[in-house]
Scaffold this motif. Structure first.
Motif: not given
Length: 622
Positions: A13, A15, A414, A434-435, A450, A452-453, A456, A469
């Protein structure tokens, strides 16, 4: 892409990506371990790069045998493979699981002048180096050679140093195929070499050579091949290969010593002599540990220099700091000092023509009007931003908001590449969490779009912002208006293929200069990308780090009316877009006494403001 680890399928993933190197992507397994997955030849980072694709294929072939034969008994400070990641049948090795380190900084941070000014202590660097020395000796005792010893393959947790990327270690029949130019032992080169490509394998001695480079960089913020070769005859100027083959180091009289580096005289003569023996006279062997353990650093009470001598080498003991002129003129440049402190400036930005800044003095962080933001010792891990009178302080996943007359508040943010993701301009603050991309609003936080959690990076200018990202096989960038919700995403940038080391963004009225540093094929390369408000790439450029050009460093740049002013050790350079190219159109050598490659530049009402470690100076050019 899915891989199998210990009999179970693991979904990769983006993330959960922890980092990206030139050869692999690293993911958080969530159980105290990290998963390193080697890039396949068809990885997006290798698109159109045939040599990199061929190298990836060869690397995967060798790892089928090498990782299965990886030696045991290495010291605990080596992050070794714990379990192999394979395809579903368990036949093809795709990567491996390893211990995950938390709260890390790359060893390279200790060689950055800004890190040292912000509180990185030489005494702590010595502790790191002594532990690294013992770890390297233990690796050699196990019959293993590090091979590609460099300051990105060593991570520090506090003052503990850990070797990573152990899959490139050299043992048995498996040679280390990679190298890093700054740490390459010249004895591995052929005398007639035209490129910095070794013709001889790594050895225990070449590891110790690289360790000596690490010691020098960590204590002086410059390595043996640093500086610019400037002989009297221009035709005699050597390139990087010539300098290494002829041992023309930073100690040579024809090499201009970098201004941001720490003074050579801050180290004792016996250590400087040892450096000369290693880098000029080709002394090899284990670095003498007692030399490190015998160093004692102190801070001069007069000038603030951290040194390891009996008395400060730059001033008389207990003397007052020499007063520098408030105003000075050199040729076409007039300089006026507008602020000075015995402490250190940790952040500065320009808002509507006014310079706002944070500095540390007398045991506290303070704003430009002298008011105290927070008491405490200098800490190089803190990240700062200002939003008018509001001060933002970020550390790990939290940002503290200091507003005059109000209670302190906190934001959860983040973390990307070990840095909290937030930015601010004169009116608003933005952060990723949180995205989502968030902005402060009248009635609380407002979701701007939005992202990418955890992956970024974020930059904000007066009118618009930029984010991007790079995680696993995903790459993306976007622009956003600071007053209207929504993101303009899908930007097509000329992405670097190697490990991203740093990124900066400099905003103009209708454009932004994105500056990137990457480690690729053993070399640090800088990129500049000029983007318009529509997200289109107007031009791009690249240069080797530390080459003395306007792109030799990422910092020290200010956008003014479509041009980019860049600070170098030789003065100022004006860069403009001309016929699709970024061109250095004018040099300002008269600015040389007032700037260097380690200073920042801001546009204020008074003129071009130079941000030093302890002062602000306004320049006017005629």
């Amino acid at each position: 892409m899915d891989v199998w680890l210990e009999g179970r399928k693991v979904r990769l993933d983006p993330q959960h990506a922890l980092g990206k190197g030139g050869e692999a992507d690293v993911y958080d397994l969530g159980d105290g371990r990290a998963l390193k997955v080697f890039k396949q030849p068809e990885h997006p980072d290798y698109l159109g790069l045939l040599p990199e694709q061929a190298a990836a294929k060869a690397r995967l072939v060798e790892h089928q045998r090498k990782l299965r034969a990886f030696p045991s008994g290495l010291p605990a400070r080596v992050v070794t493979p714990q379990a192999l990641a394979t395809d579903k049948k368990g036949a093809e090795v795709l990567g491996y699981a390893m211990r995950k380190l938390d709260g890390v900084e790359p060893l390279r941070r200790w060689s950055e002048p800004a890190f040292r000014r912000a509180g990185g202590k030489a005494a702590d660097a010595l502790t790191v180096l002594a532990g690294l020395h013992r770890g390297l000796a233990a690796v050699h005792s196990a019959g293993v050679v590090v091979g590609d010893f460099n300051d990105l393959n060593v991570l520090t947790v506090g003052t503990d140093a850990y070797f990573i990327d152990a899959d490139s270690f050299q043992f048995g029949p498996f040679l280390c195929p990679v190298f890093t130019e700054k740490f390459l032992d010249p004895l591995r080169l052929d005398p007639g070499a035209r490129t910095l490509t070794p013709s001889r394998p790594a050895t225990v001695e070449s590891d110790w050579y690289a360790f000596a480079v690490t010691v020098m960089q960590s204590l002086l913020c410059v390595g043996p091949q640093g500086g610019i070769h400037k002989p009297k005859a221009q035709a005699a100027r050597l390139n990087a290969v010539g300098r290494m083959l002829q041992r023309v180091t930073v100690f040579h009289p024809d090499v201009q010593y970098p201004k941001p580096a720490l003074p050579r005289a801050s180290l004792p003569d016996d250590l400087l002599h040892l450096f000369h023996q290693v880098f000029v006279e080709d002394r090899r062997g284990a670095f003498p540990l007692p030399v490190l353990e015998g160093l004692r650093f102190t801070v001069c009470a007069s000038c603030g220099l951290e040194h390891a001598r009996a008395a400060c080498p730059t001033c008389q003991p207990h003397a007052m700091v020499a007063a520098t002129p408030v105003s000075a003129v050199r040729g076409q440049v007039t300089a006026k000092r507008t602020f000075t402190t015995r402490g250190v400036l940790v952040h500065a930005s320009a808002e509507d023509g006014s310079v706002r800044f944070v500095y540390h003095a007398d045991g506290a962080y303070r704003r430009e009007d002298g008011r105290t933001v927070m008491r405490g010792a200098l800490d190089p891990t803190l990240r700062w931003a200002v939003q008018g009178d509001v001060t933002l302080l970020g550390q790990r996943g939290r940002v503290a908001v200091f507003t005059p007359g109000r209670e302190q508040e906190f934001l959860g943010v983040d973390v990307c590449d070990h840095r909290p993701v937030f930015a601010a301009n004169a009116r608003h603050r933005f952060w990723a969490s949180d995205g989502g991309l968030w902005r402060d609003g009248v009635y609380g936080a407002e979701r701007w779009g939005d992202v990418l959690q955890g992956q970024t990076r974020l930059f904000v200018g007066p009118r618009f912002g930029l984010g991007f990202h790079r995680a696993a096989g995903l790459r993306g960038a976007f622009l956003f208006n600071v007053e209207r919700k929504g993101l303009r995403d899908g930007l097509a940038l000329p992405w670097p293929s190697g490990q991203l080391l740093d990124a900066e963004a400099v905003f103009d009225t209708d454009s932004v200069w994105l500056l990137l540093a990457e480690e690729a094929n053993g070399r640090t390369v800088h990129h500049a990308v000029l983007l318009g408000l529509d997200g289109a790439v107007r031009a791009s450029a690249r240069a080797d780090a530390g080459d003395g050009s306007w792109l030799g460093t990422l910092g020290g740049k200010c956008a003014v009316g479509g041009a980019l002013f860049c600070a170098t050790d030789a003065g100022l350079t004006r860069v403009e877009l001309q016929q699709g190219q970024l061109v250095a159109v004018r040099e300002f050598p008269d600015a040389e006494p007032f700037v260097d490659a380690g200073r920042g530049l801001l546009l204020s009402r008074e003129g071009l403001t130079v941000v030093g470690a302890q002062d602000l100076t306004v320049l006017r050019m005629t």
